[in-house]
Design a protein around this motif. Structure first.
Motif, PDB file in Angstrom:
ATOM      1  N   ASP A   1      37.057  38.204  48.825  1.00 37.41           N
ATOM      2  CA  ASP A   1      35.888  37.670  48.138  1.00 37.41           C
ATOM      3  C   ASP A   1      35.536  38.714  47.085  1.00 37.41           C
ATOM      4  OD1 ASP A   1      35.834  35.481  49.791  1.00 37.41           O
ATOM      5  OD2 ASP A   1      34.181  36.182  51.030  1.00 37.41           O
ATOM      6  N   GLN A   2      35.631  38.343  45.833  1.00 38.32           N
ATOM      7  CA  GLN A   2      35.608  39.328  44.762  1.00 38.32           C
ATOM      8  C   GLN A   2      34.218  39.935  44.537  1.00 38.32           C
ATOM      9  OE1 GLN A   2      38.628  39.434  41.766  1.00 38.32           O
ATOM     10  NE2 GLN A   2      38.642  37.191  41.728  1.00 38.32           N
ATOM     11  N   LEU A   3      34.156  40.830  43.555  1.00 35.02           N
ATOM     12  CA  LEU A   3      32.912  41.540  43.255  1.00 35.02           C
ATOM     13  C   LEU A   3      31.793  40.536  42.992  1.00 35.02           C
ATOM     14  CD1 LEU A   3      32.042  44.575  42.825  1.00 35.02           C
ATOM     15  CD2 LEU A   3      32.095  44.059  40.384  1.00 35.02           C
ATOM     16  N   GLY A   4      30.684  40.703  43.705  1.00 36.94           N
ATOM     17  CA  GLY A   4      29.561  39.794  43.586  1.00 36.94           C
ATOM     18  C   GLY A   4      29.584  38.672  44.603  1.00 36.94           C
ATOM     19  N   TYR A   5      30.761  38.341  45.102  1.00 40.23           N
ATOM     20  CA  TYR A   5      30.914  37.283  46.102  1.00 40.23           C
ATOM     21  C   TYR A   5      30.857  37.860  47.516  1.00 40.23           C
ATOM     22  CZ  TYR A   5      32.340  34.287  42.214  1.00 40.23           C
ATOM     23  OH  TYR A   5      32.379  33.576  41.033  1.00 40.23           O
ATOM     24  N   SER A   6      31.421  39.045  47.721  1.00 37.77           N
ATOM     25  CA  SER A   6      31.250  39.745  49.002  1.00 37.77           C
ATOM     26  C   SER A   6      29.824  40.284  49.058  1.00 37.77           C
ATOM     27  CB  SER A   6      32.249  40.907  49.117  1.00 37.77           C
ATOM     28  OG  SER A   6      33.566  40.446  49.339  1.00 37.77           O
ATOM     29  N   PRO A   7      29.069  39.970  50.109  1.00 40.08           N
ATOM     30  CA  PRO A   7      27.686  40.453  50.193  1.00 40.08           C
ATOM     31  C   PRO A   7      27.561  41.971  50.092  1.00 40.08           C
ATOM     32  CG  PRO A   7      28.055  38.741  51.822  1.00 40.08           C
ATOM     33  CD  PRO A   7      29.398  39.065  51.239  1.00 40.08           C
ATOM     34  N   GLY A   8      28.572  42.684  50.562  1.00 40.03           N
ATOM     35  CA  GLY A   8      28.532  44.144  50.530  1.00 40.03           C
ATOM     36  C   GLY A   8      29.050  44.741  49.233  1.00 40.03           C
ATOM     37  N   ALA A   9      29.403  43.878  48.284  1.00 45.31           N
ATOM     38  CA  ALA A   9      29.935  44.353  46.994  1.00 45.31           C
ATOM     39  C   ALA A   9      29.269  43.555  45.884  1.00 45.31           C
ATOM     40  CB  ALA A   9      31.456  44.195  46.951  1.00 45.31           C
ATOM     41  N   ARG A  10      27.965  43.759  45.748  1.00 42.14           N
ATOM     42  CA  ARG A  10      27.176  42.935  44.831  1.00 42.14           C
ATOM     43  C   ARG A  10      26.258  43.812  43.979  1.00 42.14           C
ATOM     44  NH1 ARG A  10      25.016  38.250  48.129  1.00 42.14           N
ATOM     45  NH2 ARG A  10      27.172  37.573  47.884  1.00 42.14           N
ATOM     46  N   PRO A  11      26.822  44.580  43.041  1.00 39.92           N
ATOM     47  CA  PRO A  11      25.972  45.401  42.175  1.00 39.92           C
ATOM     48  C   PRO A  11      25.045  44.532  41.322  1.00 39.92           C
ATOM     49  CG  PRO A  11      28.260  45.395  41.405  1.00 39.92           C
ATOM     50  CD  PRO A  11      28.253  44.732  42.739  1.00 39.92           C
TER      51      PRO A  11
ATOM     52  N   PRO B   1      20.293  35.288  48.278  1.00 33.21           N
ATOM     53  CA  PRO B   1      19.587  36.024  47.213  1.00 33.21           C
ATOM     54  C   PRO B   1      20.535  36.875  46.366  1.00 33.21           C
ATOM     55  CG  PRO B   1      18.343  36.128  49.256  1.00 33.21           C
ATOM     56  CD  PRO B   1      19.670  35.487  49.598  1.00 33.21           C
ATOM     57  N   GLY B   2      20.525  36.653  45.073  1.00 40.10           N
ATOM     58  CA  GLY B   2      21.318  37.458  44.140  1.00 40.10           C
ATOM     59  C   GLY B   2      22.765  37.050  43.998  1.00 40.10           C
ATOM     60  N   ALA B   3      23.251  36.139  44.866  1.00 37.04           N
ATOM     61  CA  ALA B   3      24.682  35.833  44.864  1.00 37.04           C
ATOM     62  C   ALA B   3      25.106  35.051  43.625  1.00 37.04           C
ATOM     63  CB  ALA B   3      25.047  35.056  46.127  1.00 37.04           C
ATOM     64  N   LEU B   4      24.379  34.004  43.270  1.00 34.98           N
ATOM     65  CA  LEU B   4      24.766  33.217  42.096  1.00 34.98           C
ATOM     66  C   LEU B   4      24.613  34.033  40.819  1.00 34.98           C
ATOM     67  CD1 LEU B   4      25.756  30.631  40.830  1.00 34.98           C
ATOM     68  CD2 LEU B   4      23.424  29.737  40.909  1.00 34.98           C
ATOM     69  N   THR B   5      23.573  34.850  40.752  1.00 33.26           N
ATOM     70  CA  THR B   5      23.410  35.723  39.582  1.00 33.26           C
ATOM     71  C   THR B   5      24.603  36.657  39.442  1.00 33.26           C
ATOM     72  OG1 THR B   5      20.999  35.634  39.649  1.00 33.26           O
ATOM     73  CG2 THR B   5      21.975  37.532  38.551  1.00 33.26           C
ATOM     74  N   ALA B   6      25.056  37.226  40.546  1.00 34.12           N
ATOM     75  CA  ALA B   6      26.221  38.115  40.507  1.00 34.12           C
ATOM     76  C   ALA B   6      27.452  37.368  40.013  1.00 34.12           C
ATOM     77  CB  ALA B   6      26.476  38.707  41.891  1.00 34.12           C
ATOM     78  N   ALA B   7      27.661  36.144  40.513  1.00 35.59           N
ATOM     79  CA  ALA B   7      28.818  35.355  40.084  1.00 35.59           C
ATOM     80  C   ALA B   7      28.736  35.000  38.605  1.00 35.59           C
ATOM     81  CB  ALA B   7      28.924  34.093  40.937  1.00 35.59           C
ATOM     82  N   LEU B   8      27.532  34.660  38.143  1.00 36.79           N
ATOM     83  CA  LEU B   8      27.351  34.318  36.729  1.00 36.79           C
ATOM     84  C   LEU B   8      27.428  35.543  35.825  1.00 36.79           C
ATOM     85  CD1 LEU B   8      24.495  31.690  37.085  1.00 36.79           C
ATOM     86  CD2 LEU B   8      26.866  31.235  36.412  1.00 36.79           C
ATOM     87  N   ASN B   9      27.206  36.718  36.394  1.00 35.74           N
ATOM     88  CA  ASN B   9      27.324  37.943  35.599  1.00 35.74           C
ATOM     89  C   ASN B   9      28.741  38.169  35.097  1.00 35.74           C
ATOM     90  OD1 ASN B   9      24.637  38.671  35.596  1.00 35.74           O
ATOM     91  ND2 ASN B   9      24.807  40.086  37.324  1.00 35.74           N
ATOM     92  N   TRP B  10      29.729  37.554  35.743  1.00 34.09           N
ATOM     93  CA  TRP B  10      31.088  37.615  35.212  1.00 34.09           C
ATOM     94  C   TRP B  10      31.117  37.016  33.809  1.00 34.09           C
ATOM     95  CZ3 TRP B  10      36.031  37.861  38.296  1.00 34.09           C
ATOM     96  CH2 TRP B  10      35.834  38.450  39.553  1.00 34.09           C
ATOM     97  N   TYR B  11      30.381  35.937  33.599  1.00 36.25           N
ATOM     98  CA  TYR B  11      30.297  35.306  32.283  1.00 36.25           C
ATOM     99  C   TYR B  11      29.413  36.121  31.341  1.00 36.25           C
ATOM    100  CZ  TYR B  11      32.321  31.088  34.368  1.00 36.25           C
ATOM    101  OH  TYR B  11      33.150  30.198  35.002  1.00 36.25           O
ATOM    102  N   ARG B  12      28.316  36.646  31.870  1.00 35.72           N
ATOM    103  CA  ARG B  12      27.350  37.349  31.027  1.00 35.72           C
ATOM    104  C   ARG B  12      27.870  38.694  30.536  1.00 35.72           C
ATOM    105  NH1 ARG B  12      22.651  35.346  35.251  1.00 35.72           N
ATOM    106  NH2 ARG B  12      22.707  33.177  34.518  1.00 35.72           N
ATOM    107  N   ALA B  13      28.891  39.212  31.201  1.00 39.31           N
ATOM    108  CA  ALA B  13      29.486  40.483  30.781  1.00 39.31           C
ATOM    109  C   ALA B  13      30.702  40.281  29.877  1.00 39.31           C
ATOM    110  CB  ALA B  13      29.880  41.299  32.013  1.00 39.31           C
ATOM    111  N   MET B  14      31.012  39.029  29.551  1.00 40.40           N
ATOM    112  CA  MET B  14      32.166  38.749  28.685  1.00 40.40           C
ATOM    113  C   MET B  14      32.001  39.418  27.324  1.00 40.40           C
ATOM    114  SD  MET B  14      32.617  34.655  29.443  1.00 40.40           S
ATOM    115  CE  MET B  14      33.850  34.402  28.160  1.00 40.40           C
TER     116      MET B  14
END
Length: 296
Positions: free
Chosen positions: A59-69, A195-208
């Protein structure tokens, strides 16, 4: 066979990693996309395991609960690729056959381009080399239209609200395709509703950033594209060939949507196994598995 879930530490991050196949099998790294998790590979990994391969699907960065900067910059492609390379090291996998779908394909392209010593072979699914995608986006009005959804994803707060409203109706609609199990969609929605999970996933797009350049890839590569993909058109798909200097194969799947791992797992497994068998460094275990599985 050893099927299970590992928790793997990379610095102060902890990743959940699904595993399958014999522990001494040649390693295959499987990278999922948005809005899925490692569960998206569930129909593919048994086929690879039968061929004697050991699969690791994090489960990639932002998707793993323990890896969600929390900071957006953490999800820039350069960092996503470095974190993935560090995860391979933590798994004691110095080199692997790498398979990526959707955003996972972007990471896989970056890994092959910037760390070719870590990638034995590459199978990229749905999303072409970043340069091919960028060129198509700039020159092809159809690709620009296909990519219009990204403008919503860039809008912090609004995108989360829109996608999760009405029991995540729009998020579920994205995944509404034959072969995508309803129970898997429920899992994705549940994980992204934390909490914070969808934002982390969408940050992949926002950091493009269009300034991020991935060089042409020299490792043996297969690109799998389906003609029913609503996000990536033919011009971008066919331009991918110009971004690979190593052995290259383009596999087109007719009548398949963007969700290739779920909708066409046997076709995808066959493409992966063929790429591994044709790769310069493929070994006897993989070859024996191909024959045993009847997919070679």
């Amino acid at each position: 066979m050893a099927v299970g879930m590992l928790q793997v530490d990379v610095g102060d991050l902890t990743f959940d990693v699904r595993t399958d196949g014999p522990e001494d099998g040649p390693p295959v790294l499987l990278l999922h996309g948005f809005p899925e998790t490692s569960l998206s590979w569930s129909a593919v990994t048994p086929l690879l395991a039968e061929a004697g391969l050991r699969t690791y699907a994090p489960d990639q960065l932002g998707y793993s609960p323990g890896a969600r900067p929390g900071e957006v910059d953490a999800y820039a492609l350069t960092n996503l690729v470095q974190v993935t390379a560090d995860l391979m090291t933590a798994l004691d996998v110095p080199v692997a056959d790498v398979v990526g779908h959707d955003w996972g394909a972007n990471v896989a392209w970056g890994l092959a381009g910037w760390h070719p010593d870590r990638v034995r072979t590459l199978t990229a699914v749905s999303v072409p080399h970043p340069t091919a995608y960028t060129l198509a986006f700039r020159a092809d009005p159809e690709q620009k239209e296909r990519s219009a959804y990204i403008k919503l994803f860039w809008q912090a707060g609004k995108a989360e609200e829109v996608l999760l409203a009405d029991d995540a109706r729009r998020l579920r609609r994205m995944l509404d395709a034959p072969g995508v199990p309803a129970e898997a969609v429920d899992v994705y929605v549940r994980q992204l509703s934390a909490p914070g999970a969808l934002t982390a996933a969408l940050n992949w797009y926002r950091a493009m950033s269009s300034a991020t350049r991935v060089d042409p890839v020299e490792v043996p590569t297969t690109y799998v594209w389906s003609d029913g993909d609503v996000a990536v058109g033919r011009i971008a798909a066919e331009a991918c060939a110009d971004q690979v200097t190593g052995d290259y194969r383009f596999v087109e799947l007719p009548g398949v949507s963007h969700w290739v791992p779920e909708q066409a797992p046997e076709d995808l497994a066959r493409a992966v196994l063929d790429r591994i068998a044709r790769g310069a460094a493929s070994g006897p275990t993989a070859g024996a598995g191909l024959a045993r599985n009847g997919l070679g």
